[in-house]
Motif scaffolding. Sequence first.
Motif, PDB file in Angstrom:
ATOM      1  N   GLN A   1     -25.782  99.630  36.658  1.00 17.65           N
ATOM      2  CA  GLN A   1     -24.722  99.580  35.654  1.00 17.65           C
ATOM      3  C   GLN A   1     -24.805  98.243  34.919  1.00 17.65           C
ATOM      4  O   GLN A   1     -24.639  97.191  35.530  1.00 17.65           O
ATOM      5  CB  GLN A   1     -23.357  99.704  36.342  1.00 17.65           C
ATOM      6  N   PRO A   2     -25.123  98.241  33.610  1.00 16.33           N
ATOM      7  CA  PRO A   2     -25.235  96.953  32.906  1.00 16.33           C
ATOM      8  C   PRO A   2     -23.892  96.250  32.792  1.00 16.33           C
ATOM      9  O   PRO A   2     -22.835  96.893  32.773  1.00 16.33           O
ATOM     10  CB  PRO A   2     -25.785  97.347  31.537  1.00 16.33           C
ATOM     11  N   GLY A   3     -23.955  94.910  32.713  1.00 15.05           N
ATOM     12  CA  GLY A   3     -22.728  94.120  32.611  1.00 15.05           C
ATOM     13  C   GLY A   3     -22.945  92.873  31.769  1.00 15.05           C
ATOM     14  O   GLY A   3     -23.999  92.687  31.164  1.00 15.05           O
ATOM     15  N   THR A   4     -21.930  92.029  31.744  1.00 20.12           N
ATOM     16  CA  THR A   4     -21.929  90.863  30.865  1.00 20.12           C
ATOM     17  C   THR A   4     -22.428  89.618  31.595  1.00 20.12           C
ATOM     18  O   THR A   4     -22.444  89.556  32.821  1.00 20.12           O
ATOM     19  CB  THR A   4     -20.505  90.594  30.357  1.00 20.12           C
ATOM     20  N   ALA A   5     -22.818  88.624  30.804  1.00 22.89           N
ATOM     21  CA  ALA A   5     -23.207  87.331  31.361  1.00 22.89           C
ATOM     22  C   ALA A   5     -21.968  86.518  31.703  1.00 22.89           C
ATOM     23  O   ALA A   5     -20.856  86.807  31.234  1.00 22.89           O
ATOM     24  CB  ALA A   5     -24.070  86.577  30.351  1.00 22.89           C
ATOM     25  N   GLY A   6     -22.159  85.487  32.510  1.00 21.63           N
ATOM     26  CA  GLY A   6     -21.063  84.583  32.873  1.00 21.63           C
ATOM     27  C   GLY A   6     -21.570  83.158  32.921  1.00 21.63           C
ATOM     28  O   GLY A   6     -22.754  82.888  32.700  1.00 21.63           O
ATOM     29  N   THR A   7     -20.653  82.238  33.217  1.00 20.52           N
ATOM     30  CA  THR A   7     -20.980  80.814  33.182  1.00 20.52           C
ATOM     31  C   THR A   7     -20.615  80.138  34.488  1.00 20.52           C
ATOM     32  O   THR A   7     -19.514  80.331  35.020  1.00 20.52           O
ATOM     33  CB  THR A   7     -20.253  80.118  32.014  1.00 20.52           C
ATOM     34  N   LEU A   8     -21.551  79.338  34.989  1.00 21.22           N
ATOM     35  CA  LEU A   8     -21.352  78.461  36.145  1.00 21.22           C
ATOM     36  C   LEU A   8     -21.104  77.057  35.608  1.00 21.22           C
ATOM     37  O   LEU A   8     -21.825  76.609  34.712  1.00 21.22           O
ATOM     38  CB  LEU A   8     -22.607  78.486  37.016  1.00 21.22           C
ATOM     39  N   ARG A   9     -20.104  76.355  36.137  1.00 20.60           N
ATOM     40  CA  ARG A   9     -19.766  75.042  35.583  1.00 20.60           C
ATOM     41  C   ARG A   9     -19.556  74.044  36.711  1.00 20.60           C
ATOM     42  O   ARG A   9     -18.843  74.315  37.674  1.00 20.60           O
ATOM     43  CB  ARG A   9     -18.503  75.158  34.732  1.00 20.60           C
ATOM     44  N   PHE A  10     -20.208  72.882  36.577  1.00 23.45           N
ATOM     45  CA  PHE A  10     -19.985  71.768  37.496  1.00 23.45           C
ATOM     46  C   PHE A  10     -19.594  70.552  36.653  1.00 23.45           C
ATOM     47  O   PHE A  10     -20.289  70.217  35.683  1.00 23.45           O
ATOM     48  CB  PHE A  10     -21.248  71.428  38.295  1.00 23.45           C
ATOM     49  N   THR A  11     -18.495  69.899  37.011  1.00 23.51           N
ATOM     50  CA  THR A  11     -18.042  68.709  36.277  1.00 23.51           C
ATOM     51  C   THR A  11     -17.767  67.576  37.262  1.00 23.51           C
ATOM     52  O   THR A  11     -17.769  67.782  38.483  1.00 23.51           O
ATOM     53  CB  THR A  11     -16.768  69.018  35.473  1.00 23.51           C
ATOM     54  N   GLY A  12     -17.528  66.384  36.722  1.00 25.40           N
ATOM     55  CA  GLY A  12     -17.199  65.241  37.569  1.00 25.40           C
ATOM     56  C   GLY A  12     -18.358  64.746  38.412  1.00 25.40           C
ATOM     57  O   GLY A  12     -18.149  64.171  39.486  1.00 25.40           O
ATOM     58  N   LEU A  13     -19.578  64.946  37.927  1.00 25.57           N
ATOM     59  CA  LEU A  13     -20.748  64.488  38.682  1.00 25.57           C
ATOM     60  C   LEU A  13     -20.862  62.968  38.586  1.00 25.57           C
ATOM     61  O   LEU A  13     -20.334  62.346  37.657  1.00 25.57           O
ATOM     62  CB  LEU A  13     -22.014  65.156  38.143  1.00 25.57           C
ATOM     63  N   PRO A  14     -21.563  62.335  39.538  1.00 25.39           N
ATOM     64  CA  PRO A  14     -21.661  60.870  39.516  1.00 25.39           C
ATOM     65  C   PRO A  14     -22.339  60.367  38.244  1.00 25.39           C
ATOM     66  O   PRO A  14     -23.192  61.042  37.667  1.00 25.39           O
ATOM     67  CB  PRO A  14     -22.526  60.552  40.741  1.00 25.39           C
ATOM     68  N   GLU A  15     -21.942  59.171  37.810  1.00 21.35           N
ATOM     69  CA  GLU A  15     -22.569  58.538  36.656  1.00 21.35           C
ATOM     70  C   GLU A  15     -24.004  58.124  37.001  1.00 21.35           C
ATOM     71  O   GLU A  15     -24.373  58.030  38.164  1.00 21.35           O
ATOM     72  CB  GLU A  15     -21.768  57.291  36.241  1.00 21.35           C
ATOM     73  N   GLY A  16     -24.794  57.832  35.968  1.00 15.23           N
ATOM     74  CA  GLY A  16     -26.124  57.278  36.181  1.00 15.23           C
ATOM     75  C   GLY A  16     -27.204  58.337  36.283  1.00 15.23           C
ATOM     76  O   GLY A  16     -26.929  59.553  36.363  1.00 15.23           O
ATOM     77  N   VAL A  17     -28.445  57.882  36.291  1.00 21.45           N
ATOM     78  CA  VAL A  17     -29.594  58.789  36.375  1.00 21.45           C
ATOM     79  C   VAL A  17     -29.666  59.391  37.769  1.00 21.45           C
ATOM     80  O   VAL A  17     -29.523  58.684  38.772  1.00 21.45           O
ATOM     81  CB  VAL A  17     -30.905  58.038  36.050  1.00 21.45           C
ATOM     82  N   LYS A  18     -29.883  60.691  37.829  1.00 21.19           N
ATOM     83  CA  LYS A  18     -29.938  61.380  39.126  1.00 21.19           C
ATOM     84  C   LYS A  18     -30.779  62.637  38.986  1.00 21.19           C
ATOM     85  O   LYS A  18     -30.977  63.140  37.880  1.00 21.19           O
ATOM     86  CB  LYS A  18     -28.533  61.736  39.616  1.00 21.19           C
ATOM     87  N   ASP A  19     -31.252  63.116  40.110  1.00 15.31           N
ATOM     88  CA  ASP A  19     -31.977  64.385  40.146  1.00 15.31           C
ATOM     89  C   ASP A  19     -31.016  65.486  40.577  1.00 15.31           C
ATOM     90  O   ASP A  19     -30.390  65.395  41.642  1.00 15.31           O
ATOM     91  CB  ASP A  19     -33.155  64.309  41.128  1.00 15.31           C
ATOM     92  N   LEU A  20     -30.890  66.507  39.745  1.00 15.23           N
ATOM     93  CA  LEU A  20     -30.029  67.646  40.046  1.00 15.23           C
ATOM     94  C   LEU A  20     -30.884  68.845  40.420  1.00 15.23           C
ATOM     95  O   LEU A  20     -31.922  69.100  39.808  1.00 15.23           O
ATOM     96  CB  LEU A  20     -29.165  68.014  38.833  1.00 15.23           C
ATOM     97  N   GLU A  21     -30.439  69.570  41.423  1.00 14.77           N
ATOM     98  CA  GLU A  21     -31.056  70.840  41.803  1.00 14.77           C
ATOM     99  C   GLU A  21     -29.960  71.887  41.835  1.00 14.77           C
ATOM    100  O   GLU A  21     -28.958  71.713  42.529  1.00 14.77           O
ATOM    101  CB  GLU A  21     -31.707  70.756  43.197  1.00 14.77           C
TER     102      GLU A  21
END
Length: 391
Positions: free
Chosen positions: A123-143
Amino acid sequence: MHSKHDWITTPVTADLLRGAIEVERTEHGVLPHRLPAWARAQYSDGQLAMAESQPSGVRLVFRTRATAVELDARPTKRAYVGVPPLPDGLYDLLVDGRLVGQGSVPGGNTLTIDMATGTAEHQPGTAGTLRFTGLPEGVKDLEIWLPHNETTELLALRTDSPVEPAPDRGRRVWLHHGSSISHGSNAASPTTIWPALAASLGGVELVNLGMGGSALLDPFTARTMRDTPADLISVKIGINLVNADLMRLRAFIPAVHGFLDTIREGHPSTPLLVVSPILCPIHEDTPGPSAPDFSTGQLRFRATGDPADRASGKLTLGVIRDELARIVAQRAAQDPNLHYLDGRALYGESDSTELPLPDDLHPDAATHRRIGERFAKLAFTANGAFVGLGA
């Protein structure tokens, strides 16, 4: 919250993805696969198609100063007739290797599977959004580890600071193939499936070809492994051959040799670990096939074969362990980098008493952790097959 004009959209491309064998371009984005298109074309099986497109071990990896990240995705969620609704697949967010957040994508397509008839409805459906906020400042590696049990079409990556591919950390690549247990069935989240836990403890980069219901000594899987760069390789063989009642002993022994021969064509001296099945009481001495059992009001599995049929070559986990140990011992005389691990060292009799398999076939979250820790100890430390190759 950020206004839309603060966001930078970065195309999701193969250089931001790790753990995928192939990345398919779709009309709206990309779809990670764990088998290449030529392999998928050789057998159009619904179970295999579902398993290889579920991105177990696949993660988006990038370096950024961003403190907010959004990911648009269109998941394909599974539903089973007669089974309570499954929870939405989880995404794990790691910052510099540490888990800092989890989330799900609402909506999506639905694949409704009837295990009694073997049919499925999409059954086809709609897309959605994952959201992450408040991450630490500065250069970092995200996975962002994608759900191990939910096919995931990636549509857009948005951040409030530019993104670049994370640098190669120089870690060795561990290529693993196995069944639904290696795929991560009934684990809590994508970084807590046992191969991900073991890879983290061993300090290696995981490419996980654990595929639910599909560890069947398929030649195209062996060829995919042959052609995939790797520093360490393991194959966990057995339970799917029994619960599918796929082959008899006469076919099994040459098929194991052929599978290993093919891997060795591309990786002639890479450490290669053959792992036999963990303890599964219903199939230790009783052949398959397995069948779903709803008699208790919840999904369990039972073995439907007759132990007497072992005499005519039907496979059980006990038979498979004996043969794998013998095959590895025979080959190791000419292949010093080939090793064997009895799966009961990962989960055995005492574990089964303490942490029984909830549906009689698949481990739960606590058991995934135990298996991952045991594998890391047995493979990456002391005299393990991957000795000296961990962190």
